[in-house]
Design a protein around this motif. Sequence first.
Motif, PDB file in Angstrom:
ATOM      1  N   UNK A 202      -0.091  41.049   5.151  1.00 27.00           N
ATOM      2  CA  UNK A 202       0.081  41.999   4.372  1.00 27.00           C
ATOM      3  C   UNK A 202      -0.737  42.372   3.103  1.00 27.00           C
ATOM      4  N   UNK A 203      -1.898  41.500   3.114  1.00 24.39           N
ATOM      5  CA  UNK A 203      -2.813  41.650   2.130  1.00 24.39           C
ATOM      6  C   UNK A 203      -3.807  42.896   2.452  1.00 24.39           C
ATOM      7  N   UNK A 204      -4.132  43.647   1.706  1.00 22.12           N
ATOM      8  CA  UNK A 204      -4.944  44.802   2.057  1.00 22.12           C
ATOM      9  C   UNK A 204      -6.192  44.375   2.513  1.00 22.12           C
ATOM     10  N   UNK A 205      -6.943  43.455   2.332  1.00 15.72           N
ATOM     11  CA  UNK A 205      -8.329  43.017   2.709  1.00 15.72           C
ATOM     12  C   UNK A 205      -8.358  42.094   3.942  1.00 15.72           C
ATOM     13  N   UNK A 206      -7.091  41.807   4.630  1.00 13.02           N
ATOM     14  CA  UNK A 206      -6.683  40.861   5.591  1.00 13.02           C
ATOM     15  C   UNK A 206      -7.845  40.861   6.769  1.00 13.02           C
ATOM     16  N   UNK A 207      -7.892  42.207   7.196  1.00 16.79           N
ATOM     17  CA  UNK A 207      -8.907  42.224   8.435  1.00 16.79           C
ATOM     18  C   UNK A 207     -10.409  42.223   8.014  1.00 16.79           C
ATOM     19  N   UNK A 208     -10.689  42.425   7.025  1.00 15.70           N
ATOM     20  CA  UNK A 208     -11.957  42.343   6.461  1.00 15.70           C
ATOM     21  C   UNK A 208     -12.360  40.589   6.381  1.00 15.70           C
ATOM     22  N   UNK A 209     -11.319  40.127   5.569  1.00 14.82           N
ATOM     23  CA  UNK A 209     -11.470  38.421   5.612  1.00 14.82           C
ATOM     24  C   UNK A 209     -11.509  37.777   6.636  1.00 14.82           C
ATOM     25  N   UNK A 210     -10.871  38.140   7.519  1.00 19.35           N
ATOM     26  CA  UNK A 210     -10.435  37.358   8.872  1.00 19.35           C
ATOM     27  C   UNK A 210     -11.804  37.670   9.750  1.00 19.35           C
ATOM     28  N   UNK A 211     -12.267  38.861   9.529  1.00 16.40           N
ATOM     29  CA  UNK A 211     -13.566  39.100  10.418  1.00 16.40           C
ATOM     30  C   UNK A 211     -14.800  38.164   9.862  1.00 16.40           C
ATOM     31  N   UNK A 212     -14.675  38.219   8.564  1.00 13.40           N
ATOM     32  CA  UNK A 212     -15.863  37.352   7.900  1.00 13.40           C
ATOM     33  C   UNK A 212     -15.784  35.872   8.245  1.00 13.40           C
ATOM     34  N   UNK A 213     -14.282  35.326   8.312  1.00 14.17           N
ATOM     35  CA  UNK A 213     -14.047  33.918   8.620  1.00 14.17           C
ATOM     36  C   UNK A 213     -14.481  33.640  10.041  1.00 14.17           C
ATOM     37  N   UNK A 214     -14.393  34.542  11.020  1.00 18.15           N
ATOM     38  CA  UNK A 214     -14.555  34.579  12.433  1.00 18.15           C
ATOM     39  C   UNK A 214     -16.146  34.305  12.703  1.00 18.15           C
ATOM     40  N   UNK A 215     -16.685  35.181  11.866  1.00 19.10           N
ATOM     41  CA  UNK A 215     -18.437  35.205  12.063  1.00 19.10           C
ATOM     42  C   UNK A 215     -18.834  34.050  11.482  1.00 19.10           C
ATOM     43  N   UNK A 216     -18.463  33.527  10.298  1.00 21.55           N
ATOM     44  CA  UNK A 216     -18.700  32.329   9.576  1.00 21.55           C
ATOM     45  C   UNK A 216     -18.645  30.975  10.620  1.00 21.55           C
ATOM     46  N   UNK A 217     -17.312  31.021  11.071  1.00 24.25           N
ATOM     47  CA  UNK A 217     -17.341  29.946  12.305  1.00 24.25           C
ATOM     48  C   UNK A 217     -18.045  29.811  13.271  1.00 24.25           C
ATOM     49  N   UNK A 218     -18.504  31.074  13.809  1.00 28.41           N
ATOM     50  CA  UNK A 218     -19.449  31.305  14.987  1.00 28.41           C
ATOM     51  C   UNK A 218     -20.766  30.779  14.627  1.00 28.41           C
TER      52      UNK A 218
ATOM     53  N   UNK B 145     -17.915  45.797  12.191  1.00 28.58           N
ATOM     54  CA  UNK B 145     -18.583  46.973  11.494  1.00 28.58           C
ATOM     55  C   UNK B 145     -17.720  48.334  11.575  1.00 28.58           C
ATOM     56  N   UNK B 146     -16.643  48.241  12.616  1.00 29.71           N
ATOM     57  CA  UNK B 146     -15.866  49.372  12.809  1.00 29.71           C
ATOM     58  C   UNK B 146     -14.495  49.419  11.983  1.00 29.71           C
ATOM     59  N   UNK B 147     -14.361  48.189  11.175  1.00 28.46           N
ATOM     60  CA  UNK B 147     -13.264  48.198  10.392  1.00 28.46           C
ATOM     61  C   UNK B 147     -13.297  49.271   9.198  1.00 28.46           C
ATOM     62  N   UNK B 148     -12.105  50.003   9.041  1.00 25.72           N
ATOM     63  CA  UNK B 148     -12.376  51.331   7.968  1.00 25.72           C
ATOM     64  C   UNK B 148     -12.226  50.720   6.392  1.00 25.72           C
TER      65      UNK B 148
ATOM     66  N   UNK C 214     -24.889  31.950  24.300  1.00 27.07           N
ATOM     67  CA  UNK C 214     -23.646  32.546  24.546  1.00 27.07           C
ATOM     68  C   UNK C 214     -23.106  32.619  23.196  1.00 27.07           C
ATOM     69  N   UNK C 215     -23.033  31.634  22.150  1.00 30.45           N
ATOM     70  CA  UNK C 215     -22.583  32.040  20.862  1.00 30.45           C
ATOM     71  C   UNK C 215     -23.220  33.209  20.016  1.00 30.45           C
ATOM     72  N   UNK C 216     -24.586  33.381  20.329  1.00 33.64           N
ATOM     73  CA  UNK C 216     -25.103  34.474  19.679  1.00 33.64           C
ATOM     74  C   UNK C 216     -24.394  35.635  20.401  1.00 33.64           C
ATOM     75  N   UNK C 217     -24.182  35.847  21.560  1.00 33.45           N
ATOM     76  CA  UNK C 217     -23.587  37.178  22.181  1.00 33.45           C
ATOM     77  C   UNK C 217     -22.223  37.096  21.433  1.00 33.45           C
ATOM     78  N   UNK C 218     -21.570  36.135  20.975  1.00 34.61           N
ATOM     79  CA  UNK C 218     -20.072  35.775  20.796  1.00 34.61           C
ATOM     80  C   UNK C 218     -20.340  36.647  19.159  1.00 34.61           C
ATOM     81  N   UNK C 219     -21.190  36.051  18.374  1.00 34.94           N
ATOM     82  CA  UNK C 219     -21.373  36.574  17.210  1.00 34.94           C
ATOM     83  C   UNK C 219     -21.745  38.145  17.060  1.00 34.94           C
ATOM     84  N   UNK C 220     -22.563  38.553  17.963  1.00 33.18           N
ATOM     85  CA  UNK C 220     -22.892  39.992  18.011  1.00 33.18           C
ATOM     86  C   UNK C 220     -21.860  40.712  18.208  1.00 33.18           C
ATOM     87  N   UNK C 221     -20.887  40.324  19.233  1.00 33.85           N
ATOM     88  CA  UNK C 221     -19.624  40.982  19.429  1.00 33.85           C
ATOM     89  C   UNK C 221     -18.954  41.143  18.197  1.00 33.85           C
ATOM     90  N   UNK C 222     -18.609  40.036  17.631  1.00 35.80           N
ATOM     91  CA  UNK C 222     -17.723  39.963  16.238  1.00 35.80           C
ATOM     92  C   UNK C 222     -18.272  40.877  15.280  1.00 35.80           C
TER      93      UNK C 222
END
Length: 289
Positions: free
Chosen positions: A182-198, A232-235, A219-227
């Motif tokens: 329910x936090x307003x920036x949840x999707x942005x934060x999770x996207x950043x976390x996922x990319x940092x993990x990759x 980039x599409x998050x509003x 393979x991991x580079x392709x995964x990072x690009x997909x993430x």
Amino acid sequence: MKKKILLFGALVGVLLLSSCSGGNKKQTVSSESPEELDNASKVINYYHTSLIVLKHIANAKDINAVLGYMEQTGKVPEVAPIAPPEISARDTAELMDPGDYFNAEIRQNLKQNYAGLFQTRTQFYANFNKFLSYKKANETAKAGALLDENYRLSVALSEYKQVIFDILSPLTEQAEKEILADKPLKEQIMAMRKMSNTVQSIMNIYSRKHTMDGPRIDLKMAELRKEWEAAKKLPAVTGYDEEIKNYQSFLSTVESFMKDMQKARDKGKYSAEDYDAMSNAYEYGLSVI
């Protein structure tokens, strides 16, 4: 490159703080129970303890420095024996005996992989010290055999780190989703976390100086690009202009990392200069996440 990757952890931290505190913005109430939130916090704490310990006891730069010394031929400068890096008893106890906030299978896997990691790094440094005695005695064949053995152990160390990371990353991601519910920036934060993990996974693989595992990096580079493309599409989130600006800066940082990593990858072999430029900056970024 260094300044770019320094932003990885810093920007995640800024968005996390802003989203959780909310400042003067409207607050929301989590739908998770107190017990679920407590368990989620414990998973996240275990993950961060792991990051700190893995960086300290199996630091790729230190491992590569030992291998670099062992690879030298002819007369080399004398060095003193090296003791395996120590970790606190508290951290060891926590990592070797994770709590019931993990299920039984996960706990067993973590115990086995940490036990293997600790044993491997102890053997790695024991081999190096034995290598020093063989070099001093001019027993070249025995010294060479230990170099080959330490090549194998260095890969094993990297694999243990990556397996532990692969176990914890999705569990930590889920835990953070609960904390950030329910936090307003949840999707942005999770996207950043996922990319940092990759990015962390890419650096783990690239760190093997004597064996370039190109397919896994690709393979991991392709995964990072997909993430990155999905992120980039998050509003934009209304009322969080500064945080969204930081988020866009983070996306630019990831794009720059991908370009720089691809240049390093195209060389087809490990480069200490490239590794230092990327890993030192990224490790600093992890410390502020």
